[in-house]
Motif scaffolding. Structure first.
Motif, PDB file in Angstrom:
ATOM      1  N   UNK A  34       0.794  -1.183   0.177  1.00 13.90           N
ATOM      2  CA  UNK A  34      -0.022   0.101  -0.066  1.00 13.90           C
ATOM      3  C   UNK A  34       0.965   1.476  -0.071  1.00 13.90           C
ATOM      4  N   UNK A  35       1.938   1.103   0.625  1.00 14.61           N
ATOM      5  CA  UNK A  35       2.879   2.333   0.638  1.00 14.61           C
ATOM      6  C   UNK A  35       3.311   2.623  -0.676  1.00 14.61           C
ATOM      7  N   UNK A  36       3.627   1.486  -1.731  1.00 13.28           N
ATOM      8  CA  UNK A  36       3.776   1.844  -2.954  1.00 13.28           C
ATOM      9  C   UNK A  36       2.849   1.958  -3.925  1.00 13.28           C
ATOM     10  N   UNK A  37       1.564   2.109  -3.117  1.00 11.85           N
ATOM     11  CA  UNK A  37       0.383   2.214  -4.090  1.00 11.85           C
ATOM     12  C   UNK A  37      -0.349   1.289  -4.705  1.00 11.85           C
ATOM     13  N   UNK A  38       0.099   0.029  -4.208  1.00 10.90           N
ATOM     14  CA  UNK A  38      -0.594  -1.264  -4.600  1.00 10.90           C
ATOM     15  C   UNK A  38      -1.846  -1.573  -3.828  1.00 10.90           C
ATOM     16  N   UNK A  39      -2.960  -1.743  -4.394  1.00 10.08           N
ATOM     17  CA  UNK A  39      -4.156  -2.194  -3.923  1.00 10.08           C
ATOM     18  C   UNK A  39      -4.760  -3.594  -4.592  1.00 10.08           C
ATOM     19  N   UNK A  40      -5.959  -3.921  -3.830  1.00 11.57           N
ATOM     20  CA  UNK A  40      -6.252  -5.330  -4.178  1.00 11.57           C
ATOM     21  C   UNK A  40      -6.653  -5.295  -5.899  1.00 11.57           C
ATOM     22  N   UNK A  41      -7.018  -4.338  -6.529  1.00 12.56           N
ATOM     23  CA  UNK A  41      -7.462  -4.018  -7.663  1.00 12.56           C
ATOM     24  C   UNK A  41      -6.501  -4.117  -8.668  1.00 12.56           C
ATOM     25  N   UNK A  42      -5.202  -4.153  -8.139  1.00  9.64           N
ATOM     26  CA  UNK A  42      -4.003  -4.319  -9.164  1.00  9.64           C
ATOM     27  C   UNK A  42      -3.552  -5.718  -8.934  1.00  9.64           C
ATOM     28  N   UNK A  43      -3.938  -6.535  -8.152  1.00 10.31           N
ATOM     29  CA  UNK A  43      -3.254  -7.723  -8.006  1.00 10.31           C
ATOM     30  C   UNK A  43      -3.920  -8.812  -9.027  1.00 10.31           C
ATOM     31  N   UNK A  44      -3.219  -9.720  -9.610  1.00 10.41           N
ATOM     32  CA  UNK A  44      -3.876 -11.143 -10.526  1.00 10.41           C
ATOM     33  C   UNK A  44      -3.804 -11.988  -9.667  1.00 10.41           C
ATOM     34  N   UNK A  45      -4.837 -13.047  -9.409  1.00 11.66           N
ATOM     35  CA  UNK A  45      -4.910 -13.913  -8.688  1.00 11.66           C
ATOM     36  C   UNK A  45      -4.452 -15.344  -9.655  1.00 11.66           C
ATOM     37  N   UNK A  46      -3.275 -16.030  -9.013  1.00 14.10           N
ATOM     38  CA  UNK A  46      -3.035 -17.001  -9.814  1.00 14.10           C
ATOM     39  C   UNK A  46      -2.915 -18.371  -8.988  1.00 14.10           C
ATOM     40  N   UNK A  47      -2.707 -19.492  -9.624  1.00 11.27           N
ATOM     41  CA  UNK A  47      -2.541 -20.686  -8.723  1.00 11.27           C
ATOM     42  C   UNK A  47      -1.267 -20.759  -7.872  1.00 11.27           C
ATOM     43  N   UNK A  48      -1.311 -21.353  -6.824  1.00  8.45           N
ATOM     44  CA  UNK A  48       0.042 -21.397  -6.121  1.00  8.45           C
ATOM     45  C   UNK A  48       1.094 -22.146  -6.906  1.00  8.45           C
ATOM     46  N   UNK A  49       0.762 -22.996  -7.809  1.00  9.52           N
ATOM     47  CA  UNK A  49       1.567 -23.711  -8.864  1.00  9.52           C
ATOM     48  C   UNK A  49       2.447 -22.821  -9.802  1.00  9.52           C
ATOM     49  N   UNK A  50       1.417 -22.019 -10.307  1.00  8.04           N
ATOM     50  CA  UNK A  50       1.999 -20.898 -11.184  1.00  8.04           C
ATOM     51  C   UNK A  50       2.696 -19.705 -10.283  1.00  8.04           C
ATOM     52  N   UNK A  51       2.583 -19.530  -9.270  1.00 11.33           N
ATOM     53  CA  UNK A  51       3.340 -18.530  -8.650  1.00 11.33           C
ATOM     54  C   UNK A  51       4.511 -19.096  -8.088  1.00 11.33           C
TER      55      UNK A  51
END
Length: 517
Positions: A480-497
């Protein structure tokens, strides 16, 4: 740059902040004891004013020409608040027991007991910054760090007495190992393993004990995990790599732990000089708050520390592990290139001067996200990308909120070409719609540079893709300090990550309430 004895106005978080920077001695014009009469008196007064003006102008010229120049000595920074008698005793002990070249910088946090005036009368090697608001321990230290001109720096509590050999022995400990970045002494009153048993109960009996204890003995130097911030010694190089203290901590407590985390993330070790003893009266400024206020301040700072760092021990351990593996990989790649006759300049730089292929010290900016926008105190905005800072010579695009960072952090990043066209700028943080989504079978490659990911089963743990690696934001606060919020986050599978190789973490920059930093 503020002139000696001149008041300079700065804009702080709570309004204008008045900072009086004084050199030793008085800055006011000395009045003559008698006044001449008639033409002779007028001529004498005119000559006096002309001479004073020339001398003042010459002093300003010399101050400007020497600004930024270092001296081969130690800057001793003492933040203080309403503890005039303690700080006077502290400064006197430095003057008596410190033969090495030094300057003393007393930062008075708007004391009401005449501390600043008393220090100005002290003279000698004392410089005084009299703040008109209490910036707390972190703010006071940062003001002193900004003023410091020594090759080495000591941060010292006002309620201490230094003793014969204190600085020489600490310096010997610092110089004993290039991996040691921060050194502290032992004392009679402190937390952790820096406290030792002492045979005295009265201060007058302390000096003979200290003289015996402080006989140089490298066998008493030891690496430690924590140094309390009542007395630190470090080099200017470390300051330039780590930066200022975080002023998000109110009054005092936990800002020293915060800074030490960053020292360790940068790749330095902490050490105790067991043959350097100084006397510590013990938290007199914090005790002056009263038990209830002290508890409230301490609890608030503890909560902020936890929100910012989460599990700092795991973060540091993982960072050191990643840095070591990267250094080994770079060393092996450099050897392979040398055998094949092909040498990558980046590998040459990464291993230059290394005898064992171990990791090299890092800078705060190495832990900043790729593609972010930062600003300095003047309001100039830069984009950080590819290890360079690129100044925006165009208006800041809509939707981008630069994060202010300190001058040392910015100056430590190589300058790239200025940004002169809005077409050169990508959004920050990167919007999900601009992200390429590879298949699970190709999950280790093909991710869009700068995108923000999180595993579906841990949405609060966020990562940025940078140079094909996933870089973890230390905490939600960091993102959040860097301006990142939930709307910027792409959900991927744990295997992909987890199929993506891990890189250095991303940490939050310190909060700076003094815009001159």
């Amino acid at each position: 740059m503020s002139k000696p004895g001149i008041i300079s106005k700065h804009r702080g978080a709570s309004g204008p902040v008045e900072v009086k920077l004084h050199s030793a001695g008085k800055s006011s014009v000395r009045k003559t004891g008698r006044r001449g009469k008639g033409k002779r008196g007028a001529r004498a007064a005119k000559l006096y004013k002309q001479g004073y003006s020339r001398g003042y102008d010459e002093g300003v010229r010399q101050g400007q020409s020497s600004f930024g120049l270092l001296f081969e000595g130690v800057s001793i920074i003492i933040p203080t608040y309403n503890q005039r008698e303690y700080v006077l005793k502290c400064v006197s002990s430095i003057e008596k027991h410190t033969p090495a070249p030094y300057e003393i910088i007393v930062v008075d946090n708007a004391s009401k007991d005449g501390t600043a005036e008393a220090m100005l009368r002290k003279g000698g090697m004392v410089r005084v910054a009299a703040l008109d608001v209490n910036r707390g321990f972190a703010g006071g230290v940062n003001q002193g760090l900004m003023m410091a001109r020594g090759r080495h720096i000591v941060v010292l509590n006002n309620d201490t007495l230094v003793t014969p050999g204190w600085l020489d022995n600490m310096m010997a400990c610092l110089d004993s190992d290039p991996e040691i970045g921060l050194v502290g002494p032992v004392t009679n009153y402190i937390g952790g393993d820096q406290q030792i048993d002492v045979p005295y109960s009265e201060v007058q009996d302390m000096w003979s004990f200290a003289a015996r204890h402080n006989r140089p003995d490298p066998g008493k130097h030891r690496v430690t995990e924590r140094l309390v911030g009542f007395c630190w010694l470090f080099s200017r190089e470390l300051l330039e790599r780590v930066g200022y203290l975080d002023e998000g901590y109110a009054v005092g407590n936990f800002e020293d732990d915060d800074w030490m985390i960053r020292v360790k993330l940068a790749g330095y070790k902490l050490a105790v000089a067991g043959d350097a003893f100084i006397h510590h009266f013990g938290s007199v400024s914090m005790k002056a708050l009263g038990e209830q206020d002290f508890a409230a301040v301490n609890k608030g700072n503890e909560q902020f520390h936890s929100k910012k760092w989460g599990d700092p021990h795991a973060l540091v351990a993982k960072t050191l592990q990643l840095a070591h593996h990267t250094a080994q990989a770079n060393s092996s790649a450099a050897q392979d290139s040398a055998h094949s006759g092909k040498t990558d300049p980046r590998q040459q730089m990464s291993t230059k001067g290394s005898q064992d292929g171990g990791p090299k010290p890092r800078r705060s900016s190495d832990f900043y996200p790729e593609g972010c926008f930062v600003s300095d105190a003047k309001g100039d905005v830069y984009r950080l990308a590819g290890g360079l800072r690129r100044k925006l010579n165009i208006p800041v695009p809509r939707g981008i909120s630069p994060v202010q960072v300190a001058k040392p952090d910015l100056l430590g990043i190589p300058a790239g070409d200025a940004v002169v066209s809005a077409g050169e700028i990508r959004g920050w943080p990167l919007e999900v719609r601009h992200v390429h989504v590879p298949s699970i079978h190709d999950s280790a490659t093909g991710w869009t540079e700068g995108c923000i990911l999180a595993a579906a089963d841990a949405p609060e743990v966020r990562y940025q893709i940078s140079e094909g690696r996933r870089r973890k934001f230390a905490t939600v606060y960091t993102a959040e300090r860097w301006g990142v919020h939930s709307g910027h986050v792409m959900s991927v599978s744990p295997e992909q990550l987890h199929a993506i190789q891990e890189g250095l973490p991303i940490i939050a920059p310190p909060q700076l309430l003094n815009e001159d930093l």
